[in-house]
Design a protein around this motif. Structure first.
Motif, short mmCIF file in Angstrom:
data_model
loop_
_atom_site.label_atom_id
_atom_site.label_comp_id
_atom_site.label_asym_id
_atom_site.label_seq_id
_atom_site.Cartn_x
_atom_site.Cartn_y
_atom_site.Cartn_z
N GLU A 154 0.84 -1.19 0.00
CA GLU A 154 0.00 0.00 0.00
C GLU A 154 0.87 1.24 0.00
OE1 GLU A 154 -2.37 -0.34 3.56
OE2 GLU A 154 -3.91 -1.47 2.51
N VAL A 155 0.29 2.33 -0.50
CA VAL A 155 0.96 3.63 -0.48
C VAL A 155 -0.08 4.67 -0.09
CG1 VAL A 155 0.60 4.10 -2.93
CG2 VAL A 155 2.49 5.20 -1.74
N ARG A 156 0.35 5.66 0.71
CA ARG A 156 -0.54 6.76 1.08
C ARG A 156 -0.37 7.86 0.04
NH1 ARG A 156 -3.86 8.60 4.55
NH2 ARG A 156 -3.72 6.85 5.96
N ILE A 157 -1.49 8.29 -0.53
CA ILE A 157 -1.50 9.32 -1.57
C ILE A 157 -1.70 10.68 -0.92
CG2 ILE A 157 -2.70 10.14 -3.63
CD1 ILE A 157 -1.20 7.48 -4.01
N LEU A 214 -10.70 12.00 -6.47
CA LEU A 214 -11.16 11.17 -7.59
C LEU A 214 -11.36 9.71 -7.19
CD1 LEU A 214 -8.96 12.51 -10.52
CD2 LEU A 214 -11.45 12.63 -10.36
N SER A 215 -10.45 9.20 -6.36
CA SER A 215 -10.50 7.78 -6.00
C SER A 215 -11.35 7.51 -4.77
CB SER A 215 -9.09 7.25 -5.77
OG SER A 215 -8.54 7.82 -4.58
N GLY A 216 -11.50 8.52 -3.90
CA GLY A 216 -12.26 8.33 -2.67
C GLY A 216 -11.45 7.72 -1.54
N SER A 217 -10.12 7.61 -1.74
CA SER A 217 -9.28 7.01 -0.70
C SER A 217 -7.87 7.58 -0.76
CB SER A 217 -9.21 5.49 -0.89
OG SER A 217 -8.34 4.92 0.07
N ALA A 218 -7.26 7.75 0.41
CA ALA A 218 -5.87 8.20 0.47
C ALA A 218 -4.90 7.02 0.48
CB ALA A 218 -5.65 9.06 1.71
N VAL A 219 -5.41 5.81 0.65
CA VAL A 219 -4.56 4.61 0.65
C VAL A 219 -4.87 3.81 -0.61
CG1 VAL A 219 -3.94 2.50 1.87
CG2 VAL A 219 -4.48 4.57 3.17
N TYR A 249 -3.07 10.37 -14.74
CA TYR A 249 -3.76 10.17 -13.46
C TYR A 249 -2.80 9.75 -12.36
CZ TYR A 249 -6.61 7.86 -9.92
OH TYR A 249 -7.16 7.47 -8.74
N GLU A 250 -1.84 8.89 -12.66
CA GLU A 250 -0.97 8.35 -11.62
C GLU A 250 -0.07 9.42 -11.01
OE1 GLU A 250 -1.45 5.70 -10.17
OE2 GLU A 250 -2.55 4.51 -11.62
N VAL A 251 0.12 9.33 -9.70
CA VAL A 251 0.94 10.29 -8.98
C VAL A 251 2.42 9.92 -9.07
CG1 VAL A 251 -0.93 10.91 -7.40
CG2 VAL A 251 0.63 9.05 -6.80
N ASP A 252 3.28 10.82 -8.61
CA ASP A 252 4.73 10.62 -8.71
C ASP A 252 5.23 9.41 -7.94
OD1 ASP A 252 4.94 12.80 -10.36
OD2 ASP A 252 5.56 14.18 -8.79
N ALA A 253 4.43 8.88 -7.02
CA ALA A 253 4.86 7.72 -6.25
C ALA A 253 4.96 6.47 -7.13
CB ALA A 253 3.90 7.45 -5.09
N TYR A 258 1.77 -0.02 -13.09
CA TYR A 258 2.27 1.11 -12.31
C TYR A 258 2.76 0.56 -10.99
CZ TYR A 258 0.13 3.96 -15.86
OH TYR A 258 -0.18 4.52 -17.06
N ALA A 259 4.06 0.74 -10.73
CA ALA A 259 4.68 0.22 -9.51
C ALA A 259 5.30 1.39 -8.75
CB ALA A 259 5.75 -0.81 -9.85
N LEU A 260 5.55 1.17 -7.47
CA LEU A 260 6.20 2.22 -6.68
C LEU A 260 7.56 2.56 -7.29
CD1 LEU A 260 5.45 1.24 -2.98
CD2 LEU A 260 4.43 3.06 -4.35
N SER A 261 7.85 3.84 -7.34
CA SER A 261 9.14 4.25 -7.92
C SER A 261 10.20 4.37 -6.85
CB SER A 261 9.00 5.54 -8.68
OG SER A 261 8.32 6.53 -7.98
#
Length: 80
Positions: free
Chosen positions: A8-11, A19-24, A56-60, A77-80
């Motif tokens: 998991e990653v916190r956005i 947009l997603s309805g979740s920070a995780v 859409y995807e964030v820098d994480a 899309y994987a964690l960078s």
């Protein structure tokens, strides 16, 4: 998909959280241990759909090509 595990990653981006309805969000984490794999479904996307997903995807996350158990590859899309 092989060579990864699910985590998991916190956005932090408020636009994505709204947009997603979740920070995780789920995250693919590279894992070179034997047996590391994540089940899933491969979708066929147009160039426009893939560009929209990139936007859409964030820098994480970063888009990477990964091996599938079938011997084929797919973009994820994987964690960078």
């Amino acid at each position: 998909m092989t060579g990864h595990r699910l985590g998991e990653v916190r956005i932090e981006d408020p636009r994505v959280v709204e947009l997603s309805g979740s920070a995780v969000h789920p995250a693919l984490i590279p894992d070179r241990s034997s047996g590391a794999e994540v089940p899933g479904t491969v979708f066929t996307l147009t160039d426009e759909q893939l560009a929209a997903a990139d936007d859409y995807e964030v820098d994480a996350y970063r888009r990477v090509e990964v091996p599938l158990r079938s011997g084929r590859t797919a973009w994820v899309y994987a964690l960078s």
